[in-house]
Enzyme design. Structure first.
Site, PDB file in Angstrom:
ATOM      1  CD  GLU A 189     -20.942 -25.776 -76.141  1.00  0.00           C
ATOM      2  OE1 GLU A 189     -21.911 -26.395 -76.596  1.00  0.00           O
ATOM      3  OE2 GLU A 189     -20.359 -26.097 -75.072  1.00  0.00           O
ATOM      4  CE  LYS A 243     -23.334 -29.973 -77.291  1.00  0.00           C
ATOM      5  NZ  LYS A 243     -23.472 -28.930 -76.230  1.00  0.00           N
ATOM      6  CB  CYS A 283     -19.738 -29.272 -75.402  1.00  0.00           C
ATOM      7  SG  CYS A 283     -19.786 -29.092 -73.592  1.00  0.00           S
TER       8      CYS A 283
END
Length: 305
Positions: free
Chosen positions: A58, A142, A183
């Site tokens: 990331e 995301k 994440c």
């Protein structure tokens, strides 16, 4: 780009995770170093073998932080299903990643980097994927933004500058269907459930947990998502840098469908490899057949809601 056609048969393949270090303020230097590490990952596994899929972490092209996202954001201009030439993109990161995938002739999950939407200038934390010909074949923004407040330890709010994505995404290779997250997305089991029930055998999350959440939940969440769905799960972290504003946990990891850790990095910059064996999934699903025992007459199937 969620794919609803029949998934490819899972075949043996090798996964390489680049736990990238030396991510500083100079984007050009970050891109140069990432490209060198991609080349290293493609050539250092063995004299007669190279990985089939390489993953970056990331925020690989910039420091991780809400104040940095607007400064380092790039316009990509990719729309799924429409013709796209990475070489003509405004994004220097896309150009580098495309060239690296083509040079190494490997599939490449290009970690994530801040993206600015060309239409409304909203900022996203975005993952891009490239085939061995260098084509950009999938993109994931995301979905769940990292907004936490643990008193006395860490406060972080991605929503101060970022917008959450609104699609679930996967892509097909000749060896697997691979689901994407970034994440904090791994904390939401629904995303993994939907991906698995749509045929994904592998879930990959570029991620950057910290020194508070990492020791508590990094391995736990890998093993939970793998065990829940009987799939392979992997997260790729940046290396830990105690001089940076954000201290990443590191420990990039691959877990198999029975919940066993196949590979784990330390906190330093390194490349870890894992051989993905379809027999593990077959044996897990036949021995503990939860994929055929679910009671959708009692509770809903989240993948069809």
């Amino acid at each position: 780009m969620s794919t609803l056609t029949r998934a490819p048969v899972l075949k043996p393949f090798t996964l390489a995770l680049i736990q990238l270090g030396n991510i500083g303020a100079n984007k050009a230097d970050n891109l140069k170093h990432a490209r060198e590490m991609i080349q290293k990952a493609a050539t250092n596994y063995g004299s007669n073998k190279k990985p089939d899929l390489i993953v970056l972490p990331e925020c690989f092209n910039s420091p991780y932080g809400v104040t940095h996202f607007p400064t380092y954001a790039e316009r990509i201009g990719y729309t799924p299903g429409k013709p796209f030439s990475p070489g003509s993109s405004e994004s220097e990161s896309v150009k580098m990643l495309s060239a690296a995938a083509k040079e190494t002739k490997t599939w490449l999950i290009g970690g994530s980097f801040p993206e600015k939407d060309p239409e409304d200038d909203k900022l996203y934390n975005t993952c891009t994927v490239y085939n061995p010909q260098g084509d950009l074949v999938a993109m994931h923004r995301k979905v769940h933004l990292f907004d936490i407040d643990i008193p006395g330890k860490i406060t972080f709010k991605e929503s101060e500058t970022l917008t959450g994505g609104n699609t679930l995404n996967s892509f097909d290779t000749e060896f697997a269907r691979i689901g994407l997250g970034i994440c904090y997305d791994i904390r939401f089991p629904e995303l993994a459930m939907i991906a698995a029930r749509r045929g994904c055998q592998v879930l990959v999350y570029p991620g950057a947990f910290n020194l508070t959440t990492g020791p508590l939940h990094w391995e736990l969440l890998h093993r939970s998502r793998a065990n829940d769905n009987q799939v392979f799960v992997s997260m790729c972290s940046p290396a830990r840098d105690m001089t940076a504003g954000y201290h990443a946990w590191g420990h990039s990891m691959v877990v198999d469908p029975i919940g066993k850790v196949l590979a784990e990095a330390s906190e330093k910059e390194e490349i870890v490899y894992a051989d993905i064996d379809p027999k593990t999934m077959e044996e897990t699903r036949s021995g503990i057949p939860v994929t055929t025992q679910r009671r959708f007459d009692v509770y809903g199937d989240v993948s069809k809601m």
